[in-house]
Write a protein that holds these residues in place. Structure first.
Motif, mmCIF file in Angstrom:
data_model
loop_
_atom_site.group_PDB
_atom_site.id
_atom_site.type_symbol
_atom_site.label_atom_id
_atom_site.label_comp_id
_atom_site.label_asym_id
_atom_site.label_seq_id
_atom_site.Cartn_x
_atom_site.Cartn_y
_atom_site.Cartn_z
ATOM 1 N N GLY A 497 22.446 62.879 23.212
ATOM 2 C CA GLY A 497 22.507 62.370 21.853
ATOM 3 C C GLY A 497 21.190 62.543 21.098
ATOM 4 N N ASN A 498 20.919 61.598 20.201
ATOM 5 C CA ASN A 498 19.722 61.681 19.358
ATOM 6 C C ASN A 498 18.519 61.026 20.028
ATOM 7 O OD1 ASN A 498 21.054 62.993 17.229
ATOM 8 N ND2 ASN A 498 21.784 61.034 16.389
ATOM 9 N N ALA A 499 17.356 61.611 19.800
ATOM 10 C CA ALA A 499 16.115 61.063 20.345
ATOM 11 C C ALA A 499 15.682 59.853 19.520
ATOM 12 C CB ALA A 499 15.035 62.132 20.307
ATOM 13 N N PRO A 500 14.886 58.948 20.081
ATOM 14 C CA PRO A 500 14.444 57.765 19.335
ATOM 15 C C PRO A 500 13.573 58.109 18.116
ATOM 16 C CG PRO A 500 13.353 57.901 21.465
ATOM 17 C CD PRO A 500 14.413 58.930 21.469
ATOM 18 N N GLU A 501 12.927 59.269 18.124
ATOM 19 C CA GLU A 501 12.121 59.691 16.981
ATOM 20 C C GLU A 501 12.118 61.215 16.885
ATOM 21 O OE1 GLU A 501 8.168 58.272 17.491
ATOM 22 O OE2 GLU A 501 7.809 59.381 19.345
ATOM 23 N N ASP A 502 11.899 61.688 15.683
ATOM 24 C CA ASP A 502 11.883 63.134 15.452
ATOM 25 C C ASP A 502 10.549 63.732 15.880
ATOM 26 O OD1 ASP A 502 14.403 62.901 14.452
ATOM 27 O OD2 ASP A 502 13.839 63.166 12.336
ATOM 28 N N LEU A 503 10.609 64.980 16.304
ATOM 29 C CA LEU A 503 9.408 65.734 16.683
ATOM 30 C C LEU A 503 9.305 66.990 15.827
ATOM 31 C CD1 LEU A 503 9.691 65.636 20.605
ATOM 32 C CD2 LEU A 503 8.412 64.070 19.124
ATOM 33 N N ASP A 504 8.070 67.373 15.502
ATOM 34 C CA ASP A 504 7.871 68.634 14.784
ATOM 35 C C ASP A 504 8.171 69.822 15.682
ATOM 36 O OD1 ASP A 504 7.107 67.467 12.366
ATOM 37 O OD2 ASP A 504 5.000 67.337 12.972
ATOM 38 N N LYS A 505 7.824 69.679 16.958
ATOM 39 C CA LYS A 505 8.013 70.785 17.890
ATOM 40 C C LYS A 505 8.816 70.332 19.113
ATOM 41 C CE LYS A 505 3.856 73.350 16.570
ATOM 42 N NZ LYS A 505 2.635 74.017 17.050
ATOM 43 N N THR A 506 9.619 71.218 19.584
ATOM 44 C CA THR A 506 10.449 70.956 20.759
ATOM 45 C C THR A 506 9.574 70.686 21.983
ATOM 46 O OG1 THR A 506 12.242 72.311 19.903
ATOM 47 C CG2 THR A 506 12.192 71.959 22.285
ATOM 48 N N ALA A 507 9.962 69.717 22.808
ATOM 49 C CA ALA A 507 9.163 69.338 23.973
ATOM 50 C C ALA A 507 10.056 69.120 25.190
ATOM 51 C CB ALA A 507 8.367 68.081 23.674
ATOM 52 N N LEU A 508 9.477 69.393 26.337
ATOM 53 C CA LEU A 508 10.167 69.183 27.615
ATOM 54 C C LEU A 508 9.310 68.264 28.481
ATOM 55 C CD1 LEU A 508 12.428 69.839 29.650
ATOM 56 C CD2 LEU A 508 11.056 71.817 30.390
ATOM 57 N N GLU A 509 9.807 67.057 28.722
ATOM 58 C CA GLU A 509 9.066 66.102 29.558
ATOM 59 C C GLU A 509 9.620 66.134 30.970
ATOM 60 O OE1 GLU A 509 7.708 61.365 29.690
ATOM 61 O OE2 GLU A 509 9.108 62.083 28.158
ATOM 62 N N TYR A 510 8.720 66.070 31.967
ATOM 63 C CA TYR A 510 9.134 66.187 33.364
ATOM 64 C C TYR A 510 8.138 65.452 34.259
ATOM 65 C CZ TYR A 510 5.507 69.789 33.372
ATOM 66 O OH TYR A 510 4.311 70.446 33.243
ATOM 67 N N ALA A 511 8.613 65.107 35.455
ATOM 68 C CA ALA A 511 7.763 64.467 36.457
ATOM 69 C C ALA A 511 7.019 65.545 37.252
ATOM 70 C CB ALA A 511 8.606 63.619 37.401
ATOM 71 N N PRO A 512 5.892 65.205 37.887
ATOM 72 C CA PRO A 512 5.121 66.211 38.625
ATOM 73 C C PRO A 512 5.939 66.991 39.649
ATOM 74 C CG PRO A 512 3.862 64.199 38.399
ATOM 75 C CD PRO A 512 5.230 63.889 37.885
ATOM 76 N N ASP A 513 6.899 66.328 40.311
ATOM 77 C CA ASP A 513 7.672 67.035 41.333
ATOM 78 C C ASP A 513 8.777 67.901 40.734
ATOM 79 O OD1 ASP A 513 9.250 65.010 40.425
ATOM 80 O OD2 ASP A 513 9.855 64.265 42.413
ATOM 81 N N GLN A 514 8.841 67.948 39.372
ATOM 82 C CA GLN A 514 9.825 68.792 38.693
ATOM 83 C C GLN A 514 9.192 69.999 37.998
ATOM 84 O OE1 GLN A 514 11.318 65.540 36.252
ATOM 85 N NE2 GLN A 514 13.282 65.582 37.360
#
Length: 585
Positions: A497-514
């Motif tokens: 769905g929708n993110a809690p806030e808009d971003l100017d640039k696309t981002a990928l968040e991940y954990a160190p083991d990912q």
């Protein structure tokens, strides 16, 4: 009266007062006009009373005869005594004196002449410096400065360009009766180590407080000119008989920086300085035809001087937004071009240009009393000459339109950014150094970002990711999910769905083991290293740890690489390079 004093009084070069006396063969100083000399001195006739005694056999000495016959240029002669009698019995065995060769005699004459020319040139050079001193106009700084620049400290020079219309042809520029206000104002800061400099332009229409200004009068007395609040900066000079020292005080009040010295130039300075160096090259991005400044030039590069150069720095209605801030930009462009020309070999190796430049510079400038000689200006010039112009930054005080005006005519400080700029100058912080540090930091960040893309990558089927819309067009998350599952093989993905806030640039968040999954997805989507955000994983609908892909405002469409530099051109796109000759088909 000595020779130099008399030469200056009658406009005579002292080198012309030394003349060759054909009767003595010596140079003599003549302080009164003398008849013109023959261009080629005639050999002097010997005085019979001074003629040398003949040789005992009555014949003329052969050396003397050859010397007289060979001599082409008269040399200074001394009285020659009669030859001494030789000791008895050795008259026929006298060893002849060694005769100087003709070449050596000419060499000696040339060396003497050269030495004289050097001496005369030194004298003329001294007089020329005195002449340049006479060109310089100076006024008191009334204690508003630091007392003058120092060679072992940072230098702050206030450069003021007035709108005074005196001089031939200048009456056509605006108000012919102007007292000469502070129209163009630059605080030039040169770092203590002379490695960099900042030329900070202060808009003439900036609203400031002009302080009380103690001002030295012609009779030596001091008059305090009352200050004013919330007036244009340009009124700090010319208004109510204010002098440049008052502009210095206003700059100190505004910036917290006390200038060491000031220099004031009028319209003639632009014309004479550009003509002295043979013109400066400027560039226009569009055609300009400004009836107010009289500038009429097509787009492109031009070499301008004289009236055309003045028209260039005066134009404003035809550039930018048509205001004073736009004119500041074009003036900074002009000054950059002038400095490049001044530092070029074309100028530095041309004696005629250097002389014209010295004349133009000393005649066009009014300086404070701490810079009232050519020696002091030379010392300042030597300090400024240590600067590499690539490290000279032109900047403008940060300003905004005056909110008190319905029709914008003046500007006010942007307090935060402006104070930061002033503090940088006060603390001798280089703008170029800051830029270099920013570049270094950016390089480090880029290196760190690039490092995130290096390493092992998971197979597409092992990537777990949820997709969220954080500023992309409606439906983008669903379309991207379809692409990932059906075309990219990322089957373990889902729509969040929708993110809690808009971003100017696309981002990928991940954990160190990912990290291996993140690198694989970045390659599929064309994400840069900066888009990868090490952080935490979340739990997906199956209760497994998963990454979060948030589509920002830069999202271009499902399956479209986000970072064009990371991808390759499609195979069916026609490509060619400029170094290859392509034949039309």
């Amino acid at each position: 009266m000595d020779a130099q004093s008399r030469g200056r009084a009658e406009d005579i070069d002292p080198a012309d007062q030394w003349v060759l006396n054909p009767d003595t063969g010596d140079y003599e100083l003549r302080l009164s006009p003398s008849p013109p000399q023959s261009p080629v001195p005639r050999p002097r006739r010997a005085n019979p009373a001074e003629a040398p005694a003949p040789e005992p056999d009555g014949r003329e000495d052969r050396e003397d005869r050859e010397d007289r016959e060979d001599r082409e240029v008269p040399a200074s002669r001394r009285r020659r005594a009669a030859p001494e009698e030789e000791p008895p019995g050795r008259r026929g065995r006298r060893r002849p004196a060694k005769k100087k060769s003709r070449a050596k005699r000419i060499l000696l004459w040339t060396g003497g002449t050269t030495a004289f020319v050097v001496l005369a040139a030194g004298t003329a050079g001294y007089l020329y410096l005195q002449h340049l001193n006479g060109n310089i106009q100076s006024v008191s700084d009334d204690g508003a400065g630091t007392g003058g620049f120092s060679k072992d400290k940072a230098i702050n020079i206030l450069l003021i360009g007035t709108d005074k219309r005196t001089g031939d042809g200048n009456e056509g520029y605006g108000d012919n009766g102007s007292a000469g206000h502070a129209d163009t104002n630059i605080l030039l800061h040169v770092s203590k180590d002379r490695s960099n400099a900042t030329a900070l332009s202060i808009p003439r229409d900036l609203i400031v407080d002009v302080p009380d200004c103690p001002t030295t009068q012609e009779d030596g007395s001091t008059k305090v000119i009352p200050g004013e609040s919330e007036v244009r900066f340009n009124t700090s000079l010319g208004q109510n008989e204010r002098t440049p020292s008052c502009t210095m005080r206003t700059v100190t009040e505004l910036t917290g920086v006390t200038p060491d010295n000031f220099m004031v130039a009028d319209f003639n300075a632009v014309k004479t300085l550009t003509s002295a160096v043979g013109g400066v090259e400027v560039c226009l991005a569009k055609d300009i035809d400004d009836p107010d400044s009289h500038l009429n030039l097509p787009a492109g590069k031009h070499t301008i001087e004289g009236e055309e150069a003045l028209a260039f720095v005066r134009t404003r209605h035809s550039v930018g937004f048509g205001g004073d801030l736009s004119r500041i930009e074009i003036q900074q462009q002009f000054l950059s071009a002038l400095m490049r020309k001044l530092k070029s070999n074309d100028t530095l190796t041309s004696p005629s240009k250097m002389v014209k430049l010295a004349e133009a510079g000393t005649e066009a400038l009014t300086v404070d009393s701490k810079l009232d000689s050519i020696t002091k200006l030379k010392d300042l010039g030597l300090e400024l000459g240590k600067l590499n112009i690539k490290n000279l930054t032109f900047a403008t005080v940060p300003v905004a339109d005056n909110p008190a005006e319905k029709v914008a005519a003046t500007v006010v400080l942007k307090e935060g950014p402006a104070q930061q700029v002033f503090d940088m100058i006060k603390n001798d912080v280089s703008f170029t150094e800051v830029k270099e540090k920013e570049k270094e930091n950016q390089k480090k960040e880029d290196a760190a970002d690039a490092a995130r893309l290096k390493g092992e990558k998971s197979e597409p089927g092992e990537i777990r990711v949820r997709v969220m819309n954080g500023g992309a067009s409606d439906g983008s998350a669903g379309r991207e999910l379809t692409y990932l599952q059906n075309e990219a093989g990322v089957t373990k993905s889902e729509n969040a769905g929708n993110a809690p806030e808009d971003l100017d640039k696309t981002a990928l968040e991940y954990a160190p083991d990912q990290a291996d999954q993140a690198r694989a997805l970045a390659e599929i989507l064309g994400l840069s290293g900066a888009a990868l955000k090490p952080g935490e994983s979340v739990t997906n609908s199956q209760g497994l740890p998963t990454m979060t892909l948030t589509l920002g405002k830069d999202f271009k469409g499902a399956g479209v690489k986000l970072d064009a530099a990371s991808g390759k051109a499609p195979e069916d796109v026609q490509k060619s390079t400029a170094d290859k000759v392509a034949c039309a088909k």
